[in-house]
Design a protein around this motif. Structure first.
Motif, PDB file in Angstrom:
ATOM      1  N   GLY A  53       0.805  -1.215   0.000  1.00  0.00           N
ATOM      2  CA  GLY A  53       0.000   0.000   0.000  1.00  0.00           C
ATOM      3  C   GLY A  53       0.837   1.263   0.000  1.00  0.00           C
ATOM      4  N   ILE A  54       2.075   1.151  -0.381  1.00  0.00           N
ATOM      5  CA  ILE A  54       2.961   2.311  -0.426  1.00  0.00           C
ATOM      6  C   ILE A  54       3.131   2.689  -1.897  1.00  0.00           C
ATOM      7  CG2 ILE A  54       5.283   3.178   0.057  1.00  0.00           C
ATOM      8  CD1 ILE A  54       5.450   1.069   2.307  1.00  0.00           C
ATOM      9  N   TYR A  55       2.960   3.966  -2.188  1.00  0.00           N
ATOM     10  CA  TYR A  55       3.093   4.439  -3.567  1.00  0.00           C
ATOM     11  C   TYR A  55       4.323   5.328  -3.668  1.00  0.00           C
ATOM     12  CZ  TYR A  55      -1.510   2.495  -3.875  1.00  0.00           C
ATOM     13  OH  TYR A  55      -2.546   1.624  -3.833  1.00  0.00           O
ATOM     14  N   LEU A  56       5.195   4.966  -4.585  1.00  0.00           N
ATOM     15  CA  LEU A  56       6.448   5.704  -4.746  1.00  0.00           C
ATOM     16  C   LEU A  56       6.318   6.685  -5.904  1.00  0.00           C
ATOM     17  CD1 LEU A  56       8.896   2.680  -4.404  1.00  0.00           C
ATOM     18  CD2 LEU A  56       8.230   4.300  -2.630  1.00  0.00           C
ATOM     19  N   ASP A  57       6.821   7.858  -5.689  1.00  0.00           N
ATOM     20  CA  ASP A  57       6.738   8.908  -6.706  1.00  0.00           C
ATOM     21  C   ASP A  57       7.968   8.913  -7.611  1.00  0.00           C
ATOM     22  OD1 ASP A  57       5.655  11.196  -7.973  1.00  0.00           O
ATOM     23  OD2 ASP A  57       7.019  12.448  -6.793  1.00  0.00           O
ATOM     24  N   ASP A  58       9.157   8.778  -7.033  1.00  0.00           N
ATOM     25  CA  ASP A  58      10.393   8.849  -7.820  1.00  0.00           C
ATOM     26  C   ASP A  58      11.469   8.023  -7.143  1.00  0.00           C
ATOM     27  OD1 ASP A  58      12.180   9.643  -9.814  1.00  0.00           O
ATOM     28  OD2 ASP A  58      12.873  11.378  -8.651  1.00  0.00           O
ATOM     29  N   ILE A  59      12.256   7.362  -7.975  1.00  0.00           N
ATOM     30  CA  ILE A  59      13.365   6.560  -7.458  1.00  0.00           C
ATOM     31  C   ILE A  59      14.583   6.856  -8.324  1.00  0.00           C
ATOM     32  CG2 ILE A  59      14.237   4.214  -7.141  1.00  0.00           C
ATOM     33  CD1 ILE A  59      11.275   3.361  -6.935  1.00  0.00           C
ATOM     34  N   SER A  60      15.714   7.106  -7.683  1.00  0.00           N
ATOM     35  CA  SER A  60      16.957   7.247  -8.442  1.00  0.00           C
ATOM     36  C   SER A  60      18.107   6.596  -7.720  1.00  0.00           C
ATOM     37  CB  SER A  60      17.349   8.646  -8.726  1.00  0.00           C
ATOM     38  OG  SER A  60      16.917   9.665  -8.170  1.00  0.00           O
ATOM     39  N   ILE A  61      19.003   6.044  -8.547  1.00  0.00           N
ATOM     40  CA  ILE A  61      20.227   5.469  -8.004  1.00  0.00           C
ATOM     41  C   ILE A  61      21.261   6.584  -8.060  1.00  0.00           C
ATOM     42  CG2 ILE A  61      22.008   3.729  -8.350  1.00  0.00           C
ATOM     43  CD1 ILE A  61      19.880   1.975  -9.670  1.00  0.00           C
ATOM     44  N   THR A  62      21.710   7.009  -6.885  1.00  0.00           N
ATOM     45  CA  THR A  62      22.615   8.155  -6.845  1.00  0.00           C
ATOM     46  C   THR A  62      24.066   7.771  -6.608  1.00  0.00           C
ATOM     47  OG1 THR A  62      22.171   8.439  -4.495  1.00  0.00           O
ATOM     48  CG2 THR A  62      20.836   9.722  -6.039  1.00  0.00           C
ATOM     49  N   HIS A  63      24.280   6.610  -6.022  1.00  0.00           N
ATOM     50  CA  HIS A  63      25.660   6.239  -5.710  1.00  0.00           C
ATOM     51  C   HIS A  63      25.829   4.741  -5.929  1.00  0.00           C
ATOM     52  CE1 HIS A  63      29.561   6.880  -3.951  1.00  0.00           C
ATOM     53  NE2 HIS A  63      29.375   5.850  -3.145  1.00  0.00           N
ATOM     54  N   LEU A  64      26.757   4.396  -6.793  1.00  0.00           N
ATOM     55  CA  LEU A  64      27.000   2.999  -7.116  1.00  0.00           C
ATOM     56  C   LEU A  64      28.478   2.725  -6.901  1.00  0.00           C
ATOM     57  CD1 LEU A  64      25.664   0.457  -8.338  1.00  0.00           C
ATOM     58  CD2 LEU A  64      26.306   1.312 -10.586  1.00  0.00           C
ATOM     59  N   THR A  65      28.790   1.830  -5.982  1.00  0.00           N
ATOM     60  CA  THR A  65      30.195   1.507  -5.713  1.00  0.00           C
ATOM     61  C   THR A  65      30.417   0.015  -5.894  1.00  0.00           C
ATOM     62  OG1 THR A  65      29.780   1.170  -3.363  1.00  0.00           O
ATOM     63  CG2 THR A  65      30.482   3.370  -4.040  1.00  0.00           C
ATOM     64  N   PHE A  66      31.677  -0.330  -6.129  1.00  0.00           N
ATOM     65  CA  PHE A  66      32.059  -1.721  -6.322  1.00  0.00           C
ATOM     66  C   PHE A  66      33.123  -2.080  -5.303  1.00  0.00           C
ATOM     67  CE2 PHE A  66      30.629  -0.170 -10.429  1.00  0.00           C
ATOM     68  CZ  PHE A  66      29.671  -1.121 -10.751  1.00  0.00           C
ATOM     69  N   GLY A  67      33.230  -3.359  -5.021  1.00  0.00           N
ATOM     70  CA  GLY A  67      34.212  -3.838  -4.062  1.00  0.00           C
ATOM     71  C   GLY A  67      35.629  -3.696  -4.598  1.00  0.00           C
ATOM     72  N   ALA A  68      36.592  -3.822  -3.686  1.00  0.00           N
ATOM     73  CA  ALA A  68      38.005  -3.668  -4.043  1.00  0.00           C
ATOM     74  C   ALA A  68      38.436  -4.733  -5.056  1.00  0.00           C
ATOM     75  CB  ALA A  68      38.873  -3.734  -2.797  1.00  0.00           C
ATOM     76  N   ASP A  69      37.921  -5.947  -4.919  1.00  0.00           N
ATOM     77  CA  ASP A  69      38.272  -7.013  -5.871  1.00  0.00           C
ATOM     78  C   ASP A  69      37.812  -6.658  -7.276  1.00  0.00           C
ATOM     79  OD1 ASP A  69      39.428  -8.523  -3.881  1.00  0.00           O
ATOM     80  OD2 ASP A  69      37.644  -9.766  -3.538  1.00  0.00           O
ATOM     81  N   PHE A  70      36.607  -6.115  -7.372  1.00  0.00           N
ATOM     82  CA  PHE A  70      36.099  -5.733  -8.689  1.00  0.00           C
ATOM     83  C   PHE A  70      36.940  -4.603  -9.284  1.00  0.00           C
ATOM     84  CE2 PHE A  70      33.461  -2.954 -11.314  1.00  0.00           C
ATOM     85  CZ  PHE A  70      33.138  -3.834 -12.325  1.00  0.00           C
ATOM     86  N   VAL A  71      37.292  -3.621  -8.465  1.00  0.00           N
ATOM     87  CA  VAL A  71      38.104  -2.500  -8.945  1.00  0.00           C
ATOM     88  C   VAL A  71      39.451  -3.015  -9.459  1.00  0.00           C
ATOM     89  CG1 VAL A  71      39.308  -0.392  -8.249  1.00  0.00           C
ATOM     90  CG2 VAL A  71      36.956  -0.784  -7.503  1.00  0.00           C
ATOM     91  N   ARG A  72      40.075  -3.939  -8.716  1.00  0.00           N
ATOM     92  CA  ARG A  72      41.347  -4.525  -9.165  1.00  0.00           C
ATOM     93  C   ARG A  72      41.163  -5.291 -10.471  1.00  0.00           C
ATOM     94  NH1 ARG A  72      42.230  -5.041  -3.653  1.00  0.00           N
ATOM     95  NH2 ARG A  72      41.308  -7.111  -3.571  1.00  0.00           N
ATOM     96  N   ALA A  73      40.071  -6.020 -10.572  1.00  0.00           N
ATOM     97  CA  ALA A  73      39.808  -6.788 -11.792  1.00  0.00           C
ATOM     98  C   ALA A  73      39.635  -5.858 -12.991  1.00  0.00           C
ATOM     99  CB  ALA A  73      38.563  -7.655 -11.612  1.00  0.00           C
ATOM    100  N   VAL A  74      38.931  -4.751 -12.798  1.00  0.00           N
ATOM    101  CA  VAL A  74      38.741  -3.782 -13.885  1.00  0.00           C
ATOM    102  C   VAL A  74      40.081  -3.175 -14.286  1.00  0.00           C
ATOM    103  CG1 VAL A  74      37.735  -1.539 -14.481  1.00  0.00           C
ATOM    104  CG2 VAL A  74      36.340  -3.273 -13.356  1.00  0.00           C
ATOM    105  N   GLU A  75      40.898  -2.818 -13.295  1.00  0.00           N
ATOM    106  CA  GLU A  75      42.218  -2.259 -13.588  1.00  0.00           C
ATOM    107  C   GLU A  75      43.078  -3.272 -14.338  1.00  0.00           C
ATOM    108  OE1 GLU A  75      43.692  -1.032  -9.791  1.00  0.00           O
ATOM    109  OE2 GLU A  75      42.514   0.814  -9.773  1.00  0.00           O
ATOM    110  N   SER A  76      43.032  -4.522 -13.915  1.00  0.00           N
ATOM    111  CA  SER A  76      43.798  -5.579 -14.600  1.00  0.00           C
ATOM    112  C   SER A  76      43.323  -5.738 -16.033  1.00  0.00           C
ATOM    113  CB  SER A  76      43.652  -6.909 -13.861  1.00  0.00           C
ATOM    114  OG  SER A  76      44.221  -6.830 -12.595  1.00  0.00           O
ATOM    115  N   LYS A  77      42.021  -5.666 -16.218  1.00  0.00           N
ATOM    116  CA  LYS A  77      41.466  -5.781 -17.570  1.00  0.00           C
ATOM    117  C   LYS A  77      41.933  -4.618 -18.439  1.00  0.00           C
ATOM    118  CE  LYS A  77      37.146  -6.074 -20.138  1.00  0.00           C
ATOM    119  NZ  LYS A  77      35.682  -6.017 -20.065  1.00  0.00           N
ATOM    120  N   GLN A  78      41.949  -3.411 -17.882  1.00  0.00           N
ATOM    121  CA  GLN A  78      42.406  -2.248 -18.632  1.00  0.00           C
ATOM    122  C   GLN A  78      43.874  -2.389 -19.008  1.00  0.00           C
ATOM    123  OE1 GLN A  78      41.356   0.988 -16.025  1.00  0.00           O
ATOM    124  NE2 GLN A  78      39.415   1.353 -17.065  1.00  0.00           N
ATOM    125  N   VAL A  79      44.695  -2.862 -18.072  1.00  0.00           N
ATOM    126  CA  VAL A  79      46.120  -3.067 -18.353  1.00  0.00           C
ATOM    127  C   VAL A  79      46.282  -4.110 -19.449  1.00  0.00           C
ATOM    128  CG1 VAL A  79      48.277  -3.972 -17.392  1.00  0.00           C
ATOM    129  CG2 VAL A  79      46.939  -2.311 -16.096  1.00  0.00           C
TER     130      VAL A  79
END
Length: 163
Positions: A53-79
């Motif tokens: 019975g709850i009606y939502l008017d607006d929803i936004s994702i304002t902050h999206l973070t990733f774990g340290a392992d994911f950040v390292r994996a992305v950096e490794s992929k870029q390298v």
């Protein structure tokens, strides 16, 4: 008459919906398809909230973070991508140098063929001319050298030596 009250934890409901939607995407899609992810989260959360019975008017994702392992994996992929690009550049460079060497060799072969045809038509006179030009240049260089003295073969002029 019995009155029942339901307590809804918005934090746990939000986490549950968010986890279920995010699980459908891989990490790169979460970044590249942020609008679609946000819309799917909003739709699922709105639907879930409506059951309470709850009606939502607006929803936004304002902050999206990733774990340290994911950040390292992305950096490794870029390298790794940069290394692959570097290797691709070296391969292209080697192919270019190979093509240039082939073209040079073909040009040299054509020049040799043309010289051979010219020698066949003219004879050895061009070779004799080049020998005379080279001898003239050598003689000119030696005549200007301070430490070189020319002694004729058949006469011992300067040293009074018998001939």
């Amino acid at each position: 008459f019995i009155k029942l009250e339901a307590v809804v934890s918005t934090q746990s409901t939000g986490d549950e919906v968010l986890k279920s939607v995010v699980a459908k995407y891989d990490a790169s899609e979460l970044i590249t398809q942020r609008e679609a992810v946000s819309q799917n989260v909003a739709d699922a959360l709105t639907q879930r909230a409506n059951t309470f019975g709850i009606y939502l008017d607006d929803i936004s994702i304002t902050h999206l973070t990733f774990g340290a392992d994911f950040v390292r994996a992305v950096e490794s992929k870029q390298v790794a991508q940069q290394e692959a690009e570097k290797s691709r550049f070296y391969v292209e460079k080697a192919e270019f140098e190979k093509t240039a060497a082939i073209m040079t060799a073909e040009g040299d072969a054509e020049a040799a063929k043309m010289l051979s045809l010219a020698f066949d038509r003219v004879g050895d006179s061009l070779i004799e001319l080049r020998k005379m030009e080279a001898a003239e240049e050598i003689a000119n260089n030696l005549s200007h050298a301070r430490n070189v003295t020319y002694l004729p073969k058949d006469k011992g002029m300067l040293l009074n030596l018998p001939a």
